[in-house]
Design an enzyme around this catalytic site. Structure first.
Site, mmCIF file in Angstrom:
data_model
loop_
_atom_site.group_PDB
_atom_site.id
_atom_site.type_symbol
_atom_site.label_atom_id
_atom_site.label_comp_id
_atom_site.label_asym_id
_atom_site.label_seq_id
_atom_site.Cartn_x
_atom_site.Cartn_y
_atom_site.Cartn_z
ATOM 1 C CB THR A 439 -66.670 15.132 -3.998
ATOM 2 O OG1 THR A 439 -66.398 16.173 -4.940
ATOM 3 C CG2 THR A 439 -67.963 15.449 -3.260
ATOM 4 C CD GLU A 440 -64.175 14.006 -8.343
ATOM 5 O OE1 GLU A 440 -63.222 14.214 -9.122
ATOM 6 O OE2 GLU A 440 -65.347 13.816 -8.732
ATOM 7 C CG LEU A 441 -57.660 16.447 -1.204
ATOM 8 C CD1 LEU A 441 -57.355 17.857 -1.686
ATOM 9 C CD2 LEU A 441 -57.703 16.396 0.326
#
Length: 572
Positions: A439-441
């Site tokens: 979800t948050e790279l």
């Protein structure tokens, strides 16, 4: 958005027994204070309340949460290491995390701090708890490496440490590019079976079949700034970048409660809704982030003034109202963000299972939306991997509408993501039987070409794992990225691609897309094309000229092959 993380003398990672090698720490049993440093104002003293042996060490008089007993060690470039200890909280304070971290200093004096092992939301009643995790030393020589044990976020709490250990990590799968490519081919592709008939007089060497992928089905996207997207002509290039390159997005902060209702009773849904309608008009799907956030610093002041009874009423109303406002627009919702790192809502409500109730409220408000857990230091690091697995199993068993696990992947600055450790952590999390989304790279590197290498390594490790069902960056533009310009894919008002941006888009729009042309005389009337899942156009060319009446649109789905029949009769 945060610190990063990830085994004891013996530990179990994804059913692989890891047996530690030579011990790097001296006096890890704390039978004295020798070999350990306790920097003022920190005071360390021995206690007979030990996990094993005669003594453990107690850390007191701390001024900062990161302060604790520390020791310098010598590591080998690129070697993986296992960190473990037994820790015990000695003074109760809600929401404390006991952890081990490493401080790696490069030759230029730049420090990278990485949390490698954690026990979250510690209580004195827990007694001695075992923490374990792993890290990879930089592939280039470092000046110093320091291991420390701390407890936070509060500085004043007392804690004890015993049986600390740092050893080379062995016994895990060495993931190669060839291995990842095989997984990608198996998991992200399918077969198109072509049957081509030709009229008499039509020569096979005059016919070409062009297989052109137009859209990728695998979710690839980013958070985006709703203000910049909505500004119209002033930021048209920003909006165009989002619309062109992503098939999934999340409107960063615009759906978070503190953006919607910073002051009680003053709502602002328009910002988020305008942006969501904009991206959806381009066929882009949207995640919702987030309904509430357990970390105290993200809770509005007016909410902190509510009584437990009023809090529950207000939270229920907010969830129901927000899900009603976004009904039919979102695919996912992060319900209560980062519950491994904060417990404000359940603490104030006085109910350790209140977070389960939040999921029930959200699921009842809109059963069509998939509800997600979302947390960090679970894949990019492993401090909370085991805790996250236990949390996912608990929520799945409670039947509260859990639809997926969001794994934030904020990799450490300037350090190459380790595909082998990423695989081990994802293997472990996948045993929960819940869909996993990145979800948050993001990664951080000053040099654009190194940044490109870091992003490619991260993406190959994540896309090359069968449990991962989608990948979203947490920002892409240098002017709004939460980790600054050294994490960016694009820069400047013209949205110029950085070297990292060019590499990332080459992967997703070139290397991991299918575009093939076959001459019929070379492949025969029946042939196969193995392509990435998604939407295709099939073009037929005769003597270099397209036959538009034979063009077909097909979709290649995961788990099913497609047969394409072509009858070349009229070539006039």
């Amino acid at each position: 958005m945060k610190f990063l993380t990830g085994a004891g003398l013996f530990c179990l990672l994804s059913n692989v027994v890891v047996i530690a090698g030579q011990e790097l720490l001296k006096n890890g049993g704390f039978e004295s204070l020798s070999d350990w440093q306790c920097w003022a104002p920190l005071q360390c003293f021995l206690t007979s309340d030990a996990y094993s042996g005669s003594h453990a060490v107690v850390a007191s008089s701390r001024a900062e949460s990161w302060q604790g007993p520390t020791q310098y060690i010598t590591v080998n470039p690129g070697q993986r290491y296992n960190v473990s200890a037994y820790m015990k909280l000695l003074s109760d304070h809600i929401g404390e995390n006991m952890e081990a971290y490493v401080d790696m200093e490069d030759q230029a004096g730049h420090h990278v701090y990485q949390t490698v092992a954690t026990h979250g939301s510690a209580k004195t009643s827990d007694g001695w708890v075992f923490i374990q995790g792993s890290f990879t030393a930089p592939h280039t020589a470092v000046k110093t490496v320091r291991v420390a044990f701390d407890c936070g976020p509060s500085a004043h709490v007392l804690f004890a440490v015993d049986e600390a250990s740092v050893t080379p990590l062995t016994g895990i799968t060495n993931v190669t590019d060839a291995y990842l490519n095989n997984v990608i081919d198996r998991e992200r592709k399918g077969d198109m079976h072509f049957n081509v008939k030709t009229a008499s007089g039509v020569h096979m060497n005059d016919i070409k079949i062009h297989v052109l992928q137009k859209k990728k089905s695998f979710p690839f996207g980013s958070s985006f700034n709703a203000h910049k997207y909505n500004e119209g002509a002033a930021n048209g290039k920003y909006r165009d970048f989002v619309n062109k390159h992503f098939n999934w997005v999340v409107p960063e902060n615009a759906l978070q409660w503190y953006d919607i209702e910073w002051t009680r009773g003053h709502m602002n849904y328009k910002l988020a809704l305008d942006a969501i309608h904009g991206v959806k008009s381009h066929g882009i799907k949207v995640r919702g982030h987030n309904l509430v956030w357990s970390v105290e610093k993200y809770v509005q002041g007016w909410i902190k003034q509510l009584s437990p009874t009023e809090l529950k009423t207000v939270v229920k109303h907010h969830i129901e109202e927000t899900m009603n406002m976004t009904r039919g627009l979102l695919e996912h919702w992060d319900v209560n963000n980062e519950m491994l790192h904060g417990s404000w809502y359940q603490d104030r409500a006085g109910d350790p299972n209140y977070n389960l109730e939040l999921f029930r409220i959200a699921h009842h408000a809109d059963p069509s939306v998939k509800l997600f857990l979302n947390d960090y230091n679970v894949v990019a690091g492993s401090g909370f991997t085991n805790d996250y697995l236990a949390q996912a199993k608990k929520y799945k068993a409670a039947n509260v509408g859990l639809g997926g696990m969001g794994v934030q992947c904020h990799f450490a600055e300037e350090i190459m993501p380790d595909a082998s450790l990423v695989k081990e952590r994802l293997d472990l999390l996948s045993t929960a039987g819940v869909p996993i989304w990145v979800t948050e790279l993001d990664v951080v590197a000053v040099d654009e070409n190194k940044r490109a290498d870091l992003y490619e390594a991260a993406l190959r490790a994540l896309y090359g794992h069968p449990a991962v069902q989608g990948i979203l960056f947490w920002g892409f533009w240098d002017q709004t990225h939460w980790r600054g310009p050294h994490a960016a894919l694009a820069k400047g008002n013209n949205m110029e691609l950085t070297a990292a941006g060019r590499r990332v888009l080459d992967l997703f729009e070139n290397q991991w897309m299918t575009d093939e042309t076959h001459v019929l005389s070379a492949v025969g009337n029946q042939f196969n094309v193995r392509g990435f899942h998604g939407d295709y156009e099939i073009h037929v060319l005769y003597q270099g000229r397209e036959l538009p009446h034979l063009m077909q649109n097909i979709t290649l789905y995961k788990g099913s092959d497609v047969t394409v029949s072509i009858n070349v009769q009229n070539v006039v």
